[in-house]
Design a protein around this motif. Structure first.
Motif, mmCIF file in Angstrom:
data_model
loop_
_atom_site.group_PDB
_atom_site.id
_atom_site.type_symbol
_atom_site.label_atom_id
_atom_site.label_comp_id
_atom_site.label_asym_id
_atom_site.label_seq_id
_atom_site.Cartn_x
_atom_site.Cartn_y
_atom_site.Cartn_z
ATOM 1 N N GLY A 92 0.784 -1.228 0.000
ATOM 2 C CA GLY A 92 0.000 0.000 0.000
ATOM 3 C C GLY A 92 0.816 1.277 0.000
ATOM 4 N N PHE A 93 2.025 1.233 0.570
ATOM 5 C CA PHE A 93 2.836 2.438 0.652
ATOM 6 C C PHE A 93 4.041 2.407 -0.291
ATOM 7 N N ALA A 133 1.844 11.901 -2.776
ATOM 8 C CA ALA A 133 1.981 12.794 -1.629
ATOM 9 C C ALA A 133 0.954 12.447 -0.554
ATOM 10 N N SER A 134 -0.277 12.187 -0.957
ATOM 11 C CA SER A 134 -1.320 11.789 -0.001
ATOM 12 C C SER A 134 -0.969 10.470 0.675
ATOM 13 N N ILE A 135 -0.416 9.551 -0.103
ATOM 14 C CA ILE A 135 -0.045 8.245 0.439
ATOM 15 C C ILE A 135 1.102 8.401 1.443
ATOM 16 N N GLU A 136 2.082 9.237 1.110
ATOM 17 C CA GLU A 136 3.184 9.500 2.043
ATOM 18 C C GLU A 136 2.677 10.139 3.334
ATOM 19 N N ASN A 137 1.732 11.063 3.226
ATOM 20 C CA ASN A 137 1.138 11.683 4.416
ATOM 21 C C ASN A 137 0.404 10.649 5.261
ATOM 22 N N GLU A 138 -0.317 9.757 4.610
ATOM 23 C CA GLU A 138 -1.035 8.702 5.318
ATOM 24 C C GLU A 138 -0.051 7.800 6.080
ATOM 25 N N LEU A 139 1.056 7.465 5.425
ATOM 26 C CA LEU A 139 2.080 6.646 6.078
ATOM 27 C C LEU A 139 2.672 7.383 7.278
ATOM 28 N N ARG A 140 2.983 8.634 7.094
ATOM 29 C CA ARG A 140 3.549 9.444 8.182
ATOM 30 C C ARG A 140 2.556 9.520 9.352
ATOM 31 N N ASP A 141 1.286 9.759 9.048
ATOM 32 C CA ASP A 141 0.264 9.806 10.097
ATOM 33 C C ASP A 141 0.158 8.466 10.817
ATOM 34 N N LEU A 142 0.223 7.391 10.055
ATOM 35 C CA LEU A 142 0.156 6.064 10.642
ATOM 36 C C LEU A 142 1.354 5.830 11.565
ATOM 37 N N GLU A 143 2.535 6.165 11.072
ATOM 38 C CA GLU A 143 3.740 6.004 11.895
ATOM 39 C C GLU A 143 3.671 6.864 13.148
ATOM 40 N N ASN A 144 3.226 8.100 13.018
ATOM 41 C CA ASN A 144 3.107 8.988 14.181
ATOM 42 C C ASN A 144 2.044 8.470 15.143
ATOM 43 N N LEU A 146 1.084 5.327 15.491
ATOM 44 C CA LEU A 146 1.592 4.127 16.141
ATOM 45 C C LEU A 146 2.596 4.479 17.214
ATOM 46 N N SER A 147 3.510 5.394 16.892
ATOM 47 C CA SER A 147 4.546 5.722 17.872
ATOM 48 C C SER A 147 3.953 6.446 19.078
ATOM 49 N N SER A 148 2.998 7.350 18.839
ATOM 50 C CA SER A 148 2.411 8.058 19.974
ATOM 51 C C SER A 148 1.543 7.115 20.806
ATOM 52 N N ASP A 149 0.879 6.151 20.172
ATOM 53 C CA ASP A 149 0.083 5.188 20.926
ATOM 54 C C ASP A 149 0.978 4.251 21.744
ATOM 55 N N MET A 150 2.132 3.938 21.181
ATOM 56 C CA MET A 150 3.019 3.007 21.851
ATOM 57 C C MET A 150 3.737 3.619 23.041
ATOM 58 N N PHE A 151 4.017 4.906 22.969
ATOM 59 C CA PHE A 151 4.856 5.524 23.985
ATOM 60 C C PHE A 151 4.119 6.444 24.931
ATOM 61 N N HIS A 152 2.821 6.577 24.838
ATOM 62 C CA HIS A 152 2.073 7.447 25.748
ATOM 63 C C HIS A 152 1.148 6.676 26.621
#
Length: 152
Positions: A92-93, A133-144, A146-152
């Protein structure tokens, strides 16, 4: 064979018609799919061997542990396969230049037309958006996310 080669030997209208047959929900976005198709036609052919695109059929009724009373239909699955790492992954990415140049490995038991193969790939590659560009933004949002869910 790769997606770019298939596209050079097919008709866009036939591919878009096949897309509508396989995925009727795409009807209201057919112009966006058409624009992506046009863009893919402009991408250059380059040597690419990082992964292959595997297209196969999954039949849940044939899997171990399948419950006979479940009525699950077979479905087509598309994935990337990195031979060097013996690793299968979601596409997908992936960059569109990679999509059009990767070798297609279509399961021989899956008897489908070139138009169907292109339509399936077009659907999969635009799952997260109709431009890279939209796909890259979606990936970045997903990564952010995931990381914020994992560490907060």
């Amino acid at each position: 064979m790769n997606l770019k080669t298939l596209m050079m030997n097919t008709n866009k209208d036939a591919v878009l018609n096949e897309l509508l047959i396989l995925y009727p929900e795409t009807d209201n976005e057919i112009e966006a799919y058409s624009a992506v198709y046009d863009l893919l036609e402009t991408l250059r052919i380059i040597p690419f061997d990082e992964f292959v695109i595997k297209i196969g059929l999954v039949d849940p009724s044939q899997s171990e542990g399948h419950e006979a009373d479940l009525d699950e239909e077979a479905y087509v699955v598309v994935s990337g396969y990195d031979k060097k790492q013996n690793l299968q992954f979601a596409l997908g990415f992936a960059k569109w230049e990679e999509w059009v140049n990767a070798t297609l490995d279509v399961d021989q038991t899956l008897q489908i037309t070139d138009e169907s193969i292109i339509a399936i790939c077009l659907y999969e590659m635009t799952f997260y958006g109709f431009d890279e560009a939209s796909i890259e933004n979606e990936l970045r949002d997903l990564e952010n996310g995931l990381s914020s869910d994992m560490f907060h």
